[in-house]
Motif scaffolding. Structure first.
Motif: not given
Lengths: 269, 138
Positions: A121-139
């Motif tokens: 899961h932590i490997l997905l974080i560098p690829s977050i580019g927007s607030l929606d991505d952040a919401e998706s990864v957090s979800g």
């Protein structure tokens, strides 16, 4: 001379750096690391909430980027915190003297599975580019959290079972010792006294049986600690904790009966 | 009038009882007529009322004064306590001095103390984390 230096130098290096101490990770060290990660998480979470409030207030690109950066930081730290806690549980399992190797491996497998999820899961974080991505990864963590939380609670119950197992082992040793002692010196007591001592021994044995039945119930219930939310998991966990308290109470009552037996055996009449 | 009785000292042969004289009530014995008492002056009402008020007041004062009297001192009468019976002496058994028995006693105390202690390790409480970012909500 060269050979001696070749052997001594790494030893001196290890002594100076204290690396040898880090090789054996104890639960005390794991706990310190967990506390450190927890402090960092609280700090980053507070910063993120401030950035989020400013973004809601100003709705500017600058505030949006700031909120996004803080979100990425707090998401990463959240995973690190949960991983540190799972490592603490793992160390506690290693150090528990009451659990068998098979039982330890069962719960350590659960922990390893969850640590793997967090590492992915932590490997997905560098690829977050927007607030929606952040919401998706957090979800993704939010969806999986009930399973992770259930694993934590099951491991905690296992650790409590390990402590009780140690107490039960001592209980069994005391009971065996008392039984042998009474049997060996039986002729020194009157018939009525012998009957009294036998009744106390029987009461102590009965409490052990009740304890064992309760432990079997708890072991079965522990494997069923699951739910769709942490609250559901906690309600099942609370019931198991109540059973653990009852099991401990059986041992306590047995020991009070043993004390009565000791008091009775101290005197001739 | 009673007949004369001569005693032996007088003359025994001359005792002749005489019949008693029949009683004749006095004539014209009448109750004197009631003479009307001279008219006395009547006691005034105010005097009667004043007397009643005075007597009542005195009675109330007496009652109140009697209630205000200090409570009598209660003297405690010391009652003699019974002599306690002596503690019966119990004979120690053959086990009492054996090392195995003493070890058993110590083990029981040790395990009882362990069981009385708190069961859950407080360091194992899971962390509280915020699961949602709430970036879409204001």
């Amino acid at each position: 001379m060269r050979r001696v230096l070749f052997i001594l130098l790494p030893l001196v290096f290890l002594l100076l750096t204290g690396l040898w101490r880090r090789v054996a990770a104890t639960s005390a060290q794991a706990y310190k690391d967990y506390l450190f990660q927890y402090d960092l998480y609280r700090q980053y979470n507070a910063d993120f909430k401030v950035a989020r409030t400013e973004y809601f207030k100003f709705q500017s690109l600058l505030s949006q980027n700031a909120a996004l950066e803080k979100a990425k930081t707090v998401l990463g730290q959240r995973d690190e915190l949960l991983r540190a806690y799972l490592l603490l549980l793992n160390e506690k399992l290693n150090e528990d003297p009451g659990l068998s190797t098979v039982e330890k491996q069962l719960y350590q497998r659960l922990i390893t599975s969850e640590i793997t999820f967090l590492q992915n899961h932590i490997l997905l974080i560098p690829s977050i580019g927007s607030l929606d991505d952040a919401e998706s990864v957090s979800g993704q963590l939010t969806t999986h959290y009930a399973i992770l939380y259930a694993s934590m609670r099951q491991t905690m119950v296992a650790l409590s079972l390990g402590q009780l197992a140690m107490s039960a082992k001592q209980y069994e040793q005391i009971l065996t010792g008392a039984t042998n002692l009474i049997r060996t010196n039986r002729s020194g007591f009157a018939a009525q006294k012998q009957a009294v001592l036998d009744r106390w021994l029987l009461s102590v044995t009965d409490k052990k049986s009740l304890y064992q039945q309760k432990i079997d119930t708890i072991t079965k219930a522990n494997s069923l600690i699951k739910g769709s939310s942490p609250e559901e998991v906690d309600s099942l966990y609370a019931k198991v904790r109540k059973d653990l308290a009852e099991a401990k109470q059986y041992l306590g009552e047995g020991m009070s009966y043993m004390q009565e037996l000791v008091n009775a055996a101290r005197y001739q009449d | 009038m009673l007949p004369a009785i001569r005693t032996n000292m007088d003359n025994e042969s001359s005792f002749i009882p005489t019949p008693p004289t029949p009683y004749e009530p006095p004539k014209n014995l009448e109750w004197p007529a009631a003479t009307p008492s001279p008219s006395q002056p009547r006691t005034p009402v105010w005097a009667i009322a004043a007397t009643v008020v005075l007597v009542g007041t005195l009675a109330i004062i007496f009652v109140v004064a009697s209630q205000r009297k200090p409570a009598p001192i209660v003297t405690e009468v010391a009652s003699p306590t019974p002599t306690p019976s002596p503690t019966p002496v119990r004979t120690p058994s053959i086990l009492a001095t054996q090392s195995a028995f003493l070890n058993l006693q110590a083990s029981v105390s040790s395990l009882s103390a362990l069981l009385d202690a708190a069961d859950q390790d407080s360091t194992l409480t899971p962390p509280v984390v915020d699961l949602k970012l709430d970036l879409g909500k204001q």
